[in-house]
Write an enzyme that holds these catalytic residues in place. Structure first.
Site, PDB file in Angstrom:
ATOM      1  N   GLU A  55       0.833  -1.211   0.000  1.00 40.89           N
ATOM      2  CA  GLU A  55       0.000   0.000   0.000  1.00 40.89           C
ATOM      3  C   GLU A  55       0.866   1.259   0.000  1.00 40.89           C
ATOM      4  OE1 GLU A  55      -2.561  -1.388   3.367  1.00 40.89           O
ATOM      5  OE2 GLU A  55      -4.122  -0.812   1.948  1.00 40.89           O
ATOM      6  N   GLU A  71      -4.311  -9.493   3.013  1.00 43.51           N
ATOM      7  CA  GLU A  71      -5.194  -9.220   4.161  1.00 43.51           C
ATOM      8  C   GLU A  71      -6.392 -10.167   4.230  1.00 43.51           C
ATOM      9  OE1 GLU A  71      -3.565  -6.965   2.515  1.00 43.51           O
ATOM     10  OE2 GLU A  71      -2.980  -5.310   3.821  1.00 43.51           O
TER      11      GLU A  71
END
Ligand code: NAD
Length: 714
Positions: free
Chosen positions: A118, A140
């Protein structure tokens, strides 16, 4: 607060930010990082006029490891607003970085997963060092979460909705560098660390006005938005396909990811970030993410990072029996670089067993997973034979002949004088008590159960079973073997069926008992799928074959009568007997079972199961689901109470990785901990199920004692 980011501005105005958390081996998105990033971004903004560009690199082996699981796994349900605020702050920092007005380059010198990717996605260019170990992705979802540092929003805008969802977000795929480059997660790959920084500098010089595509005029999401007709016609299929992955409604993360991606694609970037955060908060404060983080991170670490100490090395493996299990065990040994002699009664049988490895190797070569040389070298490690003399000198023996104690005694007697004098002696039995099998060998201290699961090359667990006379050194040697084969071990004490076979048997029996009660077979299958099991219960029973529970039942009964104990019939017994004796349907390998098969392929539930149907049966669907989850949990508590299981972590990990207990629960004992109302709630519900469906649901004393004492399984 510790500074985790070093800031160096050169004469050329390029700032090199080095991620280097001094307290940890890897950089994670913890409180210290958030504070350091805040200070870093503020300084970049303040010095903006003197800056020509920014390079982000790392002083660790991995670039940035992502979220801090210690923190993420323990967010109380009522702290949603705090999480929202923190997440907004982290995202805000990355947004400020990408809108700095100066080119920002991620110089990725190791794995960038989760929060790491990210951070990289908020840079204008991602240049990666070519390292075969590097992994790039947003995993995730595998922990019940979604990437909330802008990962959903930016992958959708970079790759388009379909690619972002299917290639990155929904499966949490960890991409190697080449795949990440092809997909577009990485822009450029270089071969040396020096080239990495040089390439970053070059790019900055050539792109002084770099901006993100989504901040550029005229930008459109690749492939369109949810209102683009081509995409609009595809999207409705997504939830239906997801159902397969979701296994019922228990895995909320893929659903939230899909919602965040689709809703976020219809608004501007800043609103999309808010949507992403809201869906994240719901996940991180809920129970499933906590369960999954505990199981997949903490419990897995606990069982796989045992101290083994010094043990003698393995130089030659003897696998006895080249059937389904033996052939596959030989393959995983050779894959780990161990020479293997695979022995069966006939040379033909042994050669057929080696054929299993030949098939996998040919497929892997065809797909470019291994080179021809490596494939040949792997196969050269396996010698197929019918001669016991070929086993001379083997220091590891793994027996996988038919499940017959007399035969197992015989094959060990045949080889004991031929293999190395201190060879580790293992049996892959799935049900026979190890202590009794050890009676057949001279060196009982060296004898141990090494229970693999089918398919051996895919299933990650091995159950290590200590017999009464098994020595500690033997246990450590067995753990060393399991580690060498790159699998996860749980260690249990001896008992009939050990932990895994004993507990999975209660699951299949429960499904079959429902059939005996007259429940529609399709409802039984749906209940197990919706509870989150990887395969519907009757389908699983067909794979295992119905003769197996009958054989185990007969053995149990004989053992109980020998010990002067009462034997209790199970409501599933009659269905199993009729399926085998009356209908000639023993399961998939027999060509017919609860399902129909054509050319080995399952075609549908057998219509004849209507024999068992009762028109007036009315059982709440919730009961069908919970009966399966409860019966396995109750049997597990008994295993713990009897000392068959040695730890809670082994129960949780063994249940998920060995016998398909639903992953959303965090494992079979965690399911009890997390049940509504905690242990007292579980006990009350078990009593209700006992009243409705039989004594087998009666909560065992250990469970009641823990519930009364206000404890959990920890
Ligand atoms: P299988 O029937 O496929 O293979 C057994 C093999 O042993 C056959 O090839 C047979 O020819 C060979 N054999 C018989 N006598 C022999 C002898 N004297 N010397 C050498 N080889 C001999 O059985 P399988 O499914 O591979 O199971 C083997 C063992 O693994 C059993 O103890 C079983 O309980 C256990 N196990 C099976 C599974 C499973 O899913 N099938 C899972 C875990 C453990």
């Amino acid at each position: 607060m510790t500074d985790t980011i070093r800031y160096d501005r050169g004469d050329d105005g390029i700032v090199v930010l080095t991620l280097d958390d001094p307290r940890r081996g890897a950089n994670t998105m913890n409180d210290a990082y958030v504070a350091s990033m805040e200070a870093t971004v503020s300084r970049l903004e303040a010095e903006r006029d003197q800056i020509t560009g920014v390079i982000i690199t790392s002083a660790k082996n991995s670039w940035f490891a992502g979220g801090d699981l210690d923190q993420l796994g323990s967010v109380p349900a009522d702290r949603g607003q705090d999480v929202f605020d923190l997440s907004t702050r982290v995202k805000g920092q990355l947004r400020r970085l990408e809108t700095l007005g100066k080119p920002v380059v991620a110089a990725i010198n190791g794995s960038a997963l989760g929060g790491g990717l990210e951070l990289a996605l908020s840079c204008h260019r991602r240049i990666a060092l070519n390292n075969p170990k590097t992994e790039i992705g947003l995993p995730e979802v595998t922990l019940g979460l979604l990437p909330a540092g802008g990962g959903v929003v930016r992958t959708v805008r970079l790759l388009g909705l379909v690619n972002a969802l299917t290639q990155v977000l929904l499966q949490g795929t960890r991409h190697r560098i080449a795949a990440a480059l092809k997909l577009g997660l990485v822009d450029q790959v270089v071969d040396t660390p020096e080239e990495l920084i040089a390439a970053a500098r070059e790019w900055i010089a050539a792109n002084p006005a770099a901006a993100q595509p989504w901040d550029t005029k005229g930008y459109k999401i690749p492939g369109g938005t949810p209102s683009t007709p081509a995409l609009a016609s595809m999207l409705p299929a997504f939830p239906a396909n997801l159902r397969k992955q979701l296994k019922g409604a228990f895995y909320p993360a893929p659903r939230n990811i899909l919602s965040a991606a689709v809703e976020g694609a219809q608004v501007d970037v800043d609103n999309a970030f808010v949507i992403e955060t809201r869906y994240f908060v719901e996940l991180v404060t809920g129970p499933v993410a906590k369960n999954m983080i505990k199981a997949f991170f903490f419990d897995l670490n606990e069982v796989s990072q045992r101290d083994i100490g010094e043990v003698p090395p393995i130089t030659k493996v003897a696998v006895l029996g080249a059937g389904m299990m033996g052939a596959a065990i030989a393959y995983v040994c050779a894959r780990a670089g161990l020479p293997v002699v695979l022995r069966d009664v006939s040379l033909e049988g042994a050669v057929r067993g080696k054929g299993y490895s030949e098939k996998i190797v040919a497929k892997d070569i065809g797909r470019g997973r291994i080179s021809e040389d490596k494939g040949r070298a792997l196969l050269d490690l396996i010698t197929a034979t019918d001669q016991v003399a070929d086993l001379a000198g083997a220091d590891l023996v793994i027996e996988a002949v038919f499940e017959d104690p007399a035969l197992k005694h015989k094959v060990f007697a045949e080889i004991e004088g031929i293999v190395a004098p201190d060879a580790l002696l293992c049996s892959n039995t799935s049900t026979l008590p190890i202590t009794a099998l050890a009676d057949g060998v001279q060196r009982q201290a060296d004898f141990i159960g090494l229970h693999f699961f089918s398919p051996v090359d895919k299933m990650p667990l091995v159950e290590v079973i200590k017999g009464e006379k098994t020595s500690d050194l033997t246990v450590r040697r067995a753990l060393d073997v399991v580690r060498r084969l790159r699998k996860t071990p749980i260690v249990v004490n001896d008992s009939r069926g050990f932990f895994t076979s004993r507990v999975i048997g209660t699951f299949t029996n429960e499904g079959i008992a429902m059939l005996a009660e007259g429940v529609a077979p399709a409802s039984i299958e749906q209940a197990s799928s919706q509870a989150g099991y990887p395969a519907p219960v009757l389908q699983l029973m067909d794979e295992l074959t119905l003769t197996l529970p009958r054989k185990i039942r007969n053995e149990y009964r004989a053992a109980a009568s020998a010990a002067g104990q009462q034997w209790e019939a199970h409501p599933a017994d009659e269905v199993i007997d009729r399926m085998i004796d009356e209908f000639g349907r023993p399961g998939r390998s027999g060509g017919a079972g609860f399902y129909e098969y054509a050319d080995g392929r399952r075609t549908g539930l057998w219509a004849g199961l209507s024999t068992f149907a009762k028109p007036d049966v009315s059982i709440p669907f919730e009961d069908l689901k919970e009966r399966m989850l409860f019966i396995e949990a109750i049997e597990t508590v008994k295993c713990l109470d009897e000392g068959v299981l040695l730890s809670v972590a082994e129960a949780n990990i063994g249940s998920i990785f060995g016998i398909g207990y639903p992953g959303w629960t965090g494992g079979v004992l965690q399911y009890i901990n997390q049940y509504e109302g905690g242990l007292p709630g579980f006990v009350a519900r078990a009593r209700q199920l006992a009243e409705r469906y039989g004594d087998r649901f009666t909560p065992p004393p250990l469970l009641i004692a823990k519930a009364d004492a206000g404890e959990i399984f920890a």
